[in-house]
Design a protein around this motif. Structure first.
Motif: not given
Length: 275
Positions: A11, A13, A15, A132
């Motif tokens: 991902v 960023r 979560p 994401d």
């Protein structure tokens, strides 16, 4: 059932919404009367009466959702002695219960450690990628929409039922439906019970597709004894709603890295178009 452990799908960023949902579910479970001790089976009448009162207040009940009426006599959480011996005291309701709001509160209530941990495992593994892709706020709204669709869909099919409906399964099923649309070829490490737990790396379409087929079979009454206590049809509805909502996001969603030759760190993070 196969048990997912980890997906190979990085991902961009953190979560935060997924983590917050997991934390909220755990905190509610720990505050549920009698539930933290259910791991050892320690229960008594007082705990059961408190649990009944808790469920009446925070669980969703199909008959209440469809007809909009709640019973006036409800458990108070107190223990009393009647003509037939000790039992839970019922009295006129001392608070207002909103059936639509109960669908929201019921998403954070679980009936056992196994119920809680199973749901949170699926949410942790698959929810981070869906969040994401959608973004934090949209993912939270998506989660609630799937949970409400599953709750009301189950209620429509069981309009006369007075049994409480609890758990995040319907909302998490929506997350699984979105994941199978967006990353069907993502590799998922799973444990398969075959004499011992055998670790395998399988594509998401196989893992989640098999899960969905099982829910559909069980919702028809096949493969389960009696009516069961699991709202399988709510899982099916939540999954289909999540799948349909995610379809417009499929174009432009980068595929996950394919093993072998995995990338790590920032190079492994896919870039998404603004949405």
């Amino acid at each position: 059932m196969v048990i997912p452990v980890h997906d190979i799908n990085p991902v961009r960023r953190t979560p935060w919404v997924t983590y917050a949902l997991i934390a909220a579910n755990v905190l509610v479970f720990l505050s549920t009367p009698g539930m933290p001790g259910s791991l050892t089976g320690g229960e008594n009448l007082a705990q059961l009466c408190h649990l009944e009162a808790f469920m009446d207040r925070f669980a969703a009940v199909p008959s209440e959702l469809i007809h909009g009426r709640v019973p006036q006599l409800v458990p108070t959480g107190q223990v009393g002695v009647g003509p037939h011996g000790p039992g839970c005291v019922v009295a006129p309701r001392g608070f207002h219960k909103s059936p639509p709001l109960s669908v929201f509160t019921a998403m954070f209530v679980h009936g056992s450690w196994l119920h809680l941990l199973g749901n949170m495992l699926f949410l942790l593994i698959f929810g981070n990628n869906v969040e994401d892709r959608m973004g934090h706020i949209r993912f939270f709204v998506f989660y609630l929409v799937c949970g409400y669709a599953a709750g009301y869909g189950f209620a429509l099919l069981n309009a006369g039922s007075g049994d409480p409906l609890i758990g995040a399964s319907g909302a998490i099923a929506g997350v699984l439906g979105a994941y199978i649309v967006l990353w069907p070829r993502a590799r998922v490490w799973v444990l398969v019970p075959f004499l011992v737990f055998l670790p395998l790396r399988l594509p998401a379409w196989l893992v989640l597709g098999f899960w969905f087929v099982l829910q559909a079979v069980y919702s028809s009454g096949q493969g389960v004894s009696g009516a069961g206590t699991v709202a399988y049809v709510a899982h099916v509805i939540g999954f289909l709603v999540g799948l349909l909502i995610a379809l417009p996001l499929k174009p432009g969603t980068p595929p996950p890295p394919e093993p072998p030759g995995l990338l790590f760190g920032r190079r492994a993070r896919p870039s998404y178009p603004n949405w």
